[in-house]
Design a protein around this motif. Structure first.
Motif, PDB file in Angstrom:
ATOM      1  N   TYR A  27       0.834  -1.201   0.000  1.00 12.23           N
ATOM      2  CA  TYR A  27       0.000   0.000   0.000  1.00 12.23           C
ATOM      3  C   TYR A  27       0.873   1.258   0.000  1.00 12.23           C
ATOM      4  O   TYR A  27       1.467   1.619   1.016  1.00 12.23           O
ATOM      5  N   PHE A  28       0.920   1.892  -1.172  1.00 10.63           N
ATOM      6  CA  PHE A  28       1.714   3.111  -1.347  1.00 10.63           C
ATOM      7  C   PHE A  28       0.811   4.298  -1.700  1.00 10.63           C
ATOM      8  O   PHE A  28       1.225   5.191  -2.444  1.00 10.63           O
ATOM      9  N   ASP A  29      -0.418   4.282  -1.197  1.00 10.63           N
ATOM     10  CA  ASP A  29      -1.329   5.398  -1.475  1.00 10.63           C
ATOM     11  C   ASP A  29      -1.669   6.127  -0.173  1.00 10.63           C
ATOM     12  O   ASP A  29      -2.807   6.533   0.066  1.00 10.63           O
ATOM     13  N   ASN A  30      -0.652   6.288   0.656  1.00 12.19           N
ATOM     14  CA  ASN A  30      -0.884   6.822   2.003  1.00 12.19           C
ATOM     15  C   ASN A  30      -1.186   8.312   2.048  1.00 12.19           C
ATOM     16  O   ASN A  30      -1.788   8.787   3.004  1.00 12.19           O
ATOM     17  N   ALA A  31      -0.784   9.043   1.013  1.00 13.45           N
ATOM     18  CA  ALA A  31      -1.110  10.473   1.009  1.00 13.45           C
ATOM     19  C   ALA A  31      -2.604  10.669   0.753  1.00 13.45           C
ATOM     20  O   ALA A  31      -3.177  11.706   1.114  1.00 13.45           O
ATOM     21  N   ALA A  32      -3.243   9.674   0.128  1.00 18.90           N
ATOM     22  CA  ALA A  32      -4.696   9.770  -0.096  1.00 18.90           C
ATOM     23  C   ALA A  32      -5.425   9.436   1.196  1.00 18.90           C
ATOM     24  O   ALA A  32      -6.282  10.193   1.667  1.00 18.90           O
TER      25      ALA A  32
END
Ligand SMILES: Cc1ncc(COP(=O)(O)O)c(C=O)c1O
Length: 405
Positions: A27-32
């Protein structure tokens, strides 16, 4: 990275055990939005199973329990950002609502025709559109601070666009597209010297950086719980008490009043004046568990770990021929917006998803910034406290294969 308990941290996040397209989720969508640890998930269940009632209005035991839990979060948030009083902490549904609350209230009481507001070229739409709306309604001028090619704010330009009509500066602490950590303390100091109100959009900062609103000298500071391991639908407006006192309410309704008659209404004290209606009680209650979770690991430890991982990701990604990274400031967090010479960013996103890797694609709600860099969009990788070097390695290997193909 040795003393960082990465294995137990990963165990705390049930979703990280998921398989996506037959691969382990990366999971590399942590800014969302970030994933949620079990303590946060459990606290939501616990609230609805054991403590659920409406708050502030009842004298029965359950109402008092729910109120106590809810207000406890206010106090935890106050300490987390080093505010002076709980009166300065207003619950909203997120950063977006927070900025709209401030913009709408100031538009009724503070701005006059011809006044000027300064934002920057790297703002999220939620720190652009509310000010455009106010500017249109009140005939104000909206100015923007230039962003340099490597994704930093041009402070000389900032100072050059200030004049006696400048009433408010509203800037992002950390860019959700570039990852740049802006020199907000310096910006605030310049505002104070010029008697200008400041607002800091802390949406991307609260999970990664120490926040001390007193040390910063912030007039307003806004952020969202869901970007720091808490539930969706909860946000915070911090406002300096003496400024909030002078501002009119944002919405009318229950809770925000002292007395109502058909001829006149008097408003409640802070912070309730800004909290009309039944709030998102269960999620506010759960939010304090996210803060406790961050504090238990320790912000400094988290920052050191994430910084190492950011540097590692940066060196691997920038070594790949055909990859262009946007946002190369030395002062940045683990957010990488990039394009790939022979792949559209949507295709990149889909091909990575087929490997179980979640990245964001598109304009990241920063269309003016995209236009500045002549882009329609990028792919964006954003790191959090549970990501690992092995995940980065798998991502890099996958990108290389995509490019070769
Ligand atoms: C810098 C920044 N500001 C504001 C927002 C809006 O936050 P929310 O959608 O939680 O209201 C975001 C969300 O991505 C963001 O990254």
């Amino acid at each position: 990275m040795n003393s960082y308990p990465i294995d137990s941290i990963r165990d705390d996040f049930p979703i990280l055990k998921s398989k996506i397209n037959n691969h382990n989720l990366i999971y590399f969508d942590n800014a969302a939005t970030t994933q949620k640890p079990r303590v946060v998930i459990d606290s939501l269940t616990n609230f609805y199973q054991n403590n659920n009632a409406n708050i502030h209005r009842g004298i029965h035991t359950l109402a008092e329990k729910a109120t106590e839990e809810f207000e406890m979060t206010r106090s935890v948030v106050k300490n987390f950002i080093n505010a002076s009083s709980e009166k300065e902490i207003i619950f909203t549904k997120g950063t977006t609502e927070g900025i709209n609350l401030i913009a709408s209230s100031l538009s009724k009481s503070f701005f006059n025709e011809g006044d000027e507001i300064i934002i920057s070229e790297m703002e999220h739409h939620s720190n652009i559109v509310p000010w455009q709306m106010v500017a249109k309604e009140k005939k104000l001028k909206l100015k923007t601070i230039n962003v340099s090619d490597n994704g930093e704010l041009d402070l000389d330009h900032f100072e050059s666009i200030i004049n006696e009509k400048t009433k408010l500066v509203s800037v992002v602490y950390i860019s959700n597209t570039l990852g740049t950590i802006n020199p907000v303390k310096k910006i605030i100091d310049i505002c104070r010297e010029n008697n200008i109100l400041n607002l800091i959009d802390g949406a991307q900062a609260s999970a990664h950086n120490e926040i001390d609103v007193k040390d910063l000298g912030a007039d307003f500071f806004v952020f969202s719980a869901h970007k720091m391991y808490g539930p969706t639908g909860v946000g915070i407006v911090y406002g300096r008490e003496n400024i909030l006192e002078k501002m009119p309410p944002y919405m009318g309704g229950g809770e925000m009043i002292k007395d109502v008659s058909f001829t006149e209404t008097t408003y409640n004290d802070l912070p309730y004046k800004f909290e009309a209606g039944t709030p998102n009680i269960g999620d506010v209650v759960g939010f304090k568990e996210a803060i406790h979770y961050i504090e238990k690991i320790g912000k400094k430890k988290i920052r050191d770990y994430e910084e190492n991982l950011m540097k590692y990701t940066n060196s691997c990604l920038s070594d790949i021929d055909g990859i262009n990274i946007f946002g190369t400031s030395k002062k940045k967090i683990g957010i990488f917006s990039f394009t790939c010479e022979n792949s559209h960013f949507y295709d990149l996103g889909l091909l990575l998803d087929a490997k179980g890797i979640a990245v964001r694609t598109g304009h990241h709600c920063t269309q003016p910034l995209m236009s500045k860099f002549n882009l329609d969009g990028t792919a964006r990788l954003s790191l959090a406290l549970y990501n690992t070097k092995e995940e980065v390695d798998f991502f890099i290997e996958s990108i290389k294969k995509i490019i070769k193909r």
